[in-house]
Scaffold this active site. Structure first.
Site, PDB file in Angstrom:
ATOM      1  N   TYR A 144      34.876  45.193  45.160  1.00 30.52           N
ATOM      2  CA  TYR A 144      33.769  45.685  44.337  1.00 30.52           C
ATOM      3  C   TYR A 144      32.725  44.579  44.223  1.00 30.52           C
ATOM      4  O   TYR A 144      33.062  43.416  43.978  1.00 30.52           O
ATOM      5  CB  TYR A 144      34.270  46.057  42.940  1.00 30.52           C
ATOM      6  CG  TYR A 144      33.170  46.520  41.996  1.00 30.52           C
ATOM      7  CD1 TYR A 144      32.507  47.727  42.209  1.00 30.52           C
ATOM      8  CD2 TYR A 144      32.794  45.745  40.900  1.00 30.52           C
ATOM      9  CE1 TYR A 144      31.497  48.148  41.346  1.00 30.52           C
ATOM     10  CE2 TYR A 144      31.788  46.168  40.029  1.00 30.52           C
ATOM     11  CZ  TYR A 144      31.137  47.374  40.257  1.00 30.52           C
ATOM     12  OH  TYR A 144      30.149  47.791  39.411  1.00 30.52           O
ATOM     13  N   ASP A 239      31.963  36.590  47.021  1.00 27.57           N
ATOM     14  CA  ASP A 239      31.626  37.138  45.710  1.00 27.57           C
ATOM     15  C   ASP A 239      32.705  36.674  44.732  1.00 27.57           C
ATOM     16  O   ASP A 239      33.798  37.222  44.683  1.00 27.57           O
ATOM     17  CB  ASP A 239      31.547  38.667  45.779  1.00 27.57           C
ATOM     18  CG  ASP A 239      31.183  39.274  44.426  1.00 27.57           C
ATOM     19  OD1 ASP A 239      31.055  38.515  43.440  1.00 27.57           O
ATOM     20  OD2 ASP A 239      31.051  40.506  44.361  1.00 27.57           O
ATOM     21  N   LYS A 267      30.454  36.876  35.073  1.00 23.81           N
ATOM     22  CA  LYS A 267      31.559  36.885  34.106  1.00 23.81           C
ATOM     23  C   LYS A 267      31.722  35.542  33.352  1.00 23.81           C
ATOM     24  O   LYS A 267      30.992  35.292  32.414  1.00 23.81           O
ATOM     25  CB  LYS A 267      32.839  37.363  34.795  1.00 23.81           C
ATOM     26  CG  LYS A 267      32.657  38.806  35.306  1.00 23.81           C
ATOM     27  CD  LYS A 267      33.922  39.561  35.632  1.00 23.81           C
ATOM     28  CE  LYS A 267      33.634  41.043  35.809  1.00 23.81           C
ATOM     29  NZ  LYS A 267      33.413  41.493  37.180  1.00 23.81           N
TER      30      LYS A 267
HETATM   31  C1  PLP Z   1      32.292  42.369  37.827  1.00 24.48           C
HETATM   32  C2  PLP Z   1      31.948  42.131  39.258  1.00 24.48           C
HETATM   33  C3  PLP Z   1      30.661  42.372  39.780  1.00 24.48           C
HETATM   34  C4  PLP Z   1      29.581  43.002  38.955  1.00 24.48           C
HETATM   35  O1  PLP Z   1      29.214  42.224  37.875  1.00 24.48           O
HETATM   36  P1  PLP Z   1      28.460  42.940  36.630  1.00 24.48           P
HETATM   37  O2  PLP Z   1      28.166  41.795  35.716  1.00 24.48           O
HETATM   38  O3  PLP Z   1      29.407  43.943  36.085  1.00 24.48           O
HETATM   39  O4  PLP Z   1      27.227  43.551  37.186  1.00 24.48           O
HETATM   40  C5  PLP Z   1      30.411  42.029  41.093  1.00 24.48           C
HETATM   41  N1  PLP Z   1      31.357  41.493  41.860  1.00 24.48           N
HETATM   42  C6  PLP Z   1      32.600  41.254  41.410  1.00 24.48           C
HETATM   43  C7  PLP Z   1      33.600  40.617  42.302  1.00 24.48           C
HETATM   44  C8  PLP Z   1      32.930  41.585  40.092  1.00 24.48           C
HETATM   45  O5  PLP Z   1      34.175  41.382  39.668  1.00 24.48           O
END
Ligand code: PLP
Length: 422
Positions: A144, A239, A267
């Site tokens: 994701y 990511d 995060k």
């Molecule tokens: C949570 C997450 C996102 C998105 O971040 P948001 O702050 O919710 O937009 C993107 N990539 C990864 C790996 C994530 O865990």
């Protein structure tokens, strides 16, 4: 369990918000029932609108590595906001947080702050395209990367496919720029490079895929991705919105000692406030405006209150043994729960992340290996756990997070409750 207030609040929320929520998974659709409205948190515990208390392993989906309402974070936020909450002009706090990050991370030289993980990834992709002059990107099924158009794409059938969009409203033409392959599959990646020679701007991966179960990859596979990118002039994006500052301060890049070309964070970086960033070496980052031609901006980017929360939180993370202690606690929980194994129940973990899976497989490394039917066991487990005071993310595909605030007493209590409920 008394849910009266949460139920009423949810009924009211449905008048205002689609599905009653401002982010879909909060609606409890995967586990059924009414979502809990949370009134407060302190340390590892949260309290809902009916006064029920829980040990929280969701931790706001990962950001709260120090637990809730950490005193250092609160003090920093309080001090900063008394001097104003936003200026739309540079502040010294941006320098401070950037210096804290860059001087402790050999994989990056320059960063750009944004306000969410989605924004960080979306901008990183634009940077990769701008830098390479190529359009296509390659992603993995089960990773994701936020909700931007090019990334809401799931695999079609076949080894190498353009994805099918996983959301209405994403144009077919966008989807046609995103190649989707299985995790842990070299052949698919090689095939993609032979079909789309010189067209792939970047490979993007969660190096520790933790948004669809915990699909731990072998280091060797990540190194393979590094090598094939280098060979083809394609950028490798890690990511690390979840894994950054969680699997050690330098995230998965440090854990595996593999240098991606661009890293995205989110995060934990904002100490519970909306912050993300993307980062790379100077040569790549100089393509970002105003230095270069890749445009990206933000009214609240580098917000001083959020920066000060990030500084306070990350300063704690840098203290000796911080990550070792988190891992020790996580292992204690994982071992305790694993010992309860009666049936096809398995725990996967790394650092302070754990995933409860109903399977007999020793390893699960791709999305296709997850048995969707097994989620019914998680659903059965979920509400009895809640009733006994254990709060997990409301879906069997979600991982759990340990924070610095979790105590041995919390962990023992959690194991005891699991034993009763299982
Ligand atoms: C949570 C997450 C996102 C998105 O971040 P948001 O702050 O919710 O937009 C993107 N990539 C990864 C790996 C994530 O865990």
């Amino acid at each position: 369990m008394n849910n009266k207030n949460s139920t009423q609040l949810f009924e009211k929320a449905k008048n205002f918000f689609p599905g009653g929520v401002n982010s879909p998974v909060r609606a409890f659709r995967s586990v059924g029932g009414t979502p809990l409205f949370i009134d407060k948190g302190k340390g590892s515990h949260i309290w809902d609108a009916d006064g029920n208390e829980y040990i929280d392993y969701c931790c706001s989906w990962g950001p709260l590595i120090l637990g809730h309402a950490n005193e250092n974070v609160l003090n920093a936020v309080d001090k900063t906001m008394r001097n104003g909450t936003s200026f739309g002009a540079p502040t010294r706090l941006e320098n401070e947080l950037a210096e804290l990050i860059v001087s402790n991370n050999p994989f990056i030289e320059k960063i750009r702050f944004v306000s969410s993980g989605t924004e960080a990834v979306m901008s990183a992709i634009r940077l990769a395209r701008g830098f390479t002059g190529r359009n296509k990107i390659l992603k993995f099924e089960g990773c994701y990367h936020g909700h931007s158009d090019s990334l809401l794409v799931k695999a079609g059938s076949g080894l190498v496919t353009f994805g099918n969009t996983s959301s209405a409203g994403v144009p077919e033409s966008f989807v046609n720029e995103t190649i989707v392959v299985s995790l842990n599959n070299k052949k698919a990646v090689e095939e993609a490079f032979s079909q789309f020679n010189n067209q792939i701007a970047c490979i993007i991966i969660e190096p520790i895929p933790a948004n669809n179960g915990l699909l731990l990859q072998d280091k060797e596979y990540l190194q393979f991705l590094r090598d094939i990118c280098t060979k083809n002039g394609t950028l490798l994006i890690f990511d690390e919105v979840i894994s950054g500052f969680r699997i050690g301060f330098t995230g998965a890049a440090g854990h595996y000692n593999i240098k991606p070309d661009i890293i995205t964070y989110g995060k934990i970086i904002g100490g519970g406030f909306p912050v993300g960033c993307y980062a790379s070496g100077k040569e790549i980052m100089k393509n970002i405006s105003p230095e270069g031609g890749v445009y990206q901006a933000g009214t609240l980017s580098g917000n001083p209150v959020a920066m000060s929360a990030g500084i306070a939180q990350l300063s704690e993370c840098l203290k000796p043994n911080f990550y070792k202690n988190l891992e020790t606690k996580t292992q204690k929980l994982v071992k305790g729960l694993s010992a309860l194994r009666t049936t096809n129940f398995q725990l996967f973990s790394i650092g302070s992340i754990f995933w409860i899976a109903f399977t007999e497989q020793e390893k699960i490394q791709s999305a296709e290996e997850i048995d969707g039917d097994s989620m019914k066991y998680f659903r059965d487990l979920y509400h009895p756990l809640l009733e006994k005071g254990i709060y997990l993310g409301p879906s069997g595909y979600e991982v759990g997070f340990m924070s610095e605030a979790h105590t041995d007493v919390d962990i023992e209590q959690t194991i005891k409750v699991f034993k009763e409920v299982l």
